[in-house]
Design an enzyme around this catalytic site. Structure first.
Site, short mmCIF file in Angstrom:
data_model
loop_
_atom_site.label_atom_id
_atom_site.label_comp_id
_atom_site.label_asym_id
_atom_site.label_seq_id
_atom_site.Cartn_x
_atom_site.Cartn_y
_atom_site.Cartn_z
N ALA A 65 52.27 -5.75 2.96
CA ALA A 65 52.37 -4.34 2.62
C ALA A 65 51.92 -4.18 1.18
CB ALA A 65 53.80 -3.87 2.80
N GLY A 109 53.73 -8.24 5.65
CA GLY A 109 53.37 -7.28 6.69
C GLY A 109 52.10 -7.67 7.44
N GLU A 112 53.24 -10.01 10.02
CA GLU A 112 54.00 -9.20 10.99
C GLU A 112 53.07 -8.38 11.88
OE1 GLU A 112 56.34 -7.71 7.62
OE2 GLU A 112 58.11 -8.17 8.82
N GLU A 132 58.11 -12.28 1.18
CA GLU A 132 58.82 -11.13 0.60
C GLU A 132 59.97 -11.54 -0.29
OE1 GLU A 132 57.97 -11.47 3.84
OE2 GLU A 132 57.24 -9.57 4.66
C1 HXC Z 1 48.81 -4.88 -3.17
C2 HXC Z 1 47.57 -6.79 -3.34
C3 HXC Z 1 48.40 -7.46 -2.42
C4 HXC Z 1 49.49 -6.72 -1.85
C5 HXC Z 1 46.88 -8.84 -3.05
N1 HXC Z 1 46.64 -7.69 -3.71
N2 HXC Z 1 47.95 -8.72 -2.25
N3 HXC Z 1 47.79 -5.51 -3.71
N4 HXC Z 1 49.65 -5.43 -2.27
N5 HXC Z 1 50.30 -7.22 -0.94
C6 HXC Z 1 45.57 -7.40 -4.68
C7 HXC Z 1 45.84 -8.07 -6.00
O1 HXC Z 1 46.74 -7.30 -6.76
C8 HXC Z 1 44.45 -8.11 -6.59
O2 HXC Z 1 44.14 -6.84 -7.07
C9 HXC Z 1 43.57 -8.36 -5.36
O3 HXC Z 1 44.36 -7.97 -4.23
C10 HXC Z 1 43.23 -9.83 -5.18
O4 HXC Z 1 44.42 -10.57 -5.19
P1 HXC Z 1 44.64 -11.84 -6.14
O5 HXC Z 1 46.10 -12.04 -6.25
O6 HXC Z 1 43.85 -11.71 -7.39
O7 HXC Z 1 43.98 -12.99 -5.22
P2 HXC Z 1 44.36 -14.52 -5.17
O8 HXC Z 1 44.61 -15.08 -6.54
O9 HXC Z 1 43.30 -15.17 -4.32
O10 HXC Z 1 45.77 -14.60 -4.37
C11 HXC Z 1 45.83 -14.19 -3.05
C12 HXC Z 1 47.31 -14.01 -2.60
C13 HXC Z 1 48.04 -13.09 -3.60
C14 HXC Z 1 48.00 -15.38 -2.57
C15 HXC Z 1 47.29 -13.43 -1.19
O11 HXC Z 1 47.26 -11.90 -3.77
C16 HXC Z 1 49.42 -12.68 -3.18
O12 HXC Z 1 50.37 -13.47 -3.30
N6 HXC Z 1 49.57 -11.45 -2.70
C17 HXC Z 1 50.85 -10.89 -2.36
C18 HXC Z 1 51.35 -11.44 -1.05
C19 HXC Z 1 52.72 -10.87 -0.69
O13 HXC Z 1 53.70 -11.05 -1.44
N7 HXC Z 1 52.82 -10.20 0.44
C20 HXC Z 1 54.06 -9.58 0.93
C21 HXC Z 1 54.11 -8.14 0.50
S1 HXC Z 1 55.64 -7.37 0.92
P3 HXC Z 1 43.51 -6.64 -8.56
O14 HXC Z 1 43.45 -5.16 -8.70
O15 HXC Z 1 44.45 -7.32 -9.49
O16 HXC Z 1 42.18 -7.32 -8.46
C22 HXC Z 1 55.49 -7.01 2.55
C23 HXC Z 1 56.67 -6.30 3.18
C24 HXC Z 1 56.37 -5.81 4.56
O17 HXC Z 1 54.52 -7.27 3.16
C25 HXC Z 1 57.42 -4.87 5.07
C26 HXC Z 1 57.00 -3.44 5.12
C27 HXC Z 1 57.96 -2.50 5.80
#
Ligand code: HXC
Length: 258
Positions: A65, A109, A112, A132
């Protein structure tokens, strides 16, 4: 309908939906999830679509998400707004078979969403995770429930509590994905599978979805009773006569969804 966060094509009776927020690794913001729910509703009603493939990019199916969108929200915002609930329900209510074709990250997400589809074909580059916990929250789109049913309690706890990622090989070994293919072949493999499904009787594919999904919701005895009832009911269709007749006549069946 034109979508801002999806690229949509229909080919050979397969609806292909590509999540398309490349700058954010296809993070699921409310616009993307809303458009995906709308698109699946439209494909559900479109006779030209008999099977659906949902995919992302080479780098990410979806990295979760959208954290930027969520970060400033309050409890009241997400609770009263019932974040993602309607769209989640719309996605899982789609009666046509949906394959998730996953390359790269399928996190939070994103993992999921892949699990909401009917089965997952993974590229050897796929990485699944429920990280998360690192954000001070937990899964909110079914991950604590679905991942546990896919891979069992021990591995689900491990994934949710440590936030670690699972590679494609482990995902296949644990039953999360149905097959792993070289990244270059992912879309061919997923589209071939979808085309194969599209050739079947749509009545039978809908019944398969209902019956397999029922196994999550009920006891073994009730589930088997449900299966037997739908099995018997398919003898009321022309497609059953056609399918069995074609086998006996040593020819390919021509299903008409009747
Ligand atoms: C918003 C995101 C994002 C996310 C990545 N980006 N994941 N933006 N939400 N979930 C953006 C980064 O901010 C960055 O933007 C660009 O995408 C590239 O990501 P990087 O981090 O620079 O890439 P990399 O170093 O290759 O790392 C990849 C990654 C990392 C390991 C996937 O991005 C990451 O850990 N992302 C978050 C994963 C996460 O925690 N997901 C769970 C979310 S909570 P910029 O602008 O800086 O270039 C969830 C809850 C669901 O999903 C429930 C809902 C009801």
């Amino acid at each position: 309908m034109a979508y801002k966060t999806l690229i949509v094509e229909i080919e050979d009776h397969v609806g292909l939906i590509r999540l398309n927020r490349p700058d954010a690794l296809n993070a699921l913001n409310s616009q993307l999830i809303g458009e995906l729910a709308k698109c699946l509703t439209e494909m559900g009603a479109n006779d030209k679509v008999r099977a659906i493939v949902v995919t992302g990019s080479d780098k990410a199916f979806a990295a979760g998400a959208d954290i930027k969108e969520m970060s400033e929200k309050s409890f009241v915002d997400v609770f009263a707004g019932d974040m993602f609930t309607d769209d989640h329900d719309t996605i899982v209510r789609c009666r046509k078979p949906i394959i998730a074709a996953v390359a790269g990250y399928a996190l939070g997400g994103g993992c999921e969403l892949a699990m909401m589809c009917d089965f997952i074909i993974a590229a050897d580059t796929a990485k699944f995770g429920q990280p998360e916990i690192n954000l001070g929250v937990v899964a909110g789109l079914g991950g604590t429930q679905r991942l546990t049913r896919f891979v069992g309690k021990s591995k689900a706890m491990d994934m949710h509590l440590t936030g670690r990622f699972m590679d494609a090989e482990e995902a296949e070994r644990s039953g999360l994905v149905s097959r792993v293919v070289p990244a270059k072949k992912l879309m061919d493999e997923a589209m071939d599978a979808a085309r194969k499904i599209a050739e079947k009787s749509a009545i039978s594919t809908m019944v398969v979805k209902e019956a397999v999904n029922r196994s999550y919701e009920t006891t073994l005895t009730e589930g088997i009773l449900f299966e037997r009832r739908v099995f018997y009911s398919l003898f009321a269709t022309e497609d059953q006569k056609e399918g069995m007749g074609a086998f006996l006549e040593k020819r390919e069946p021509q299903f008409r969804d009747k």
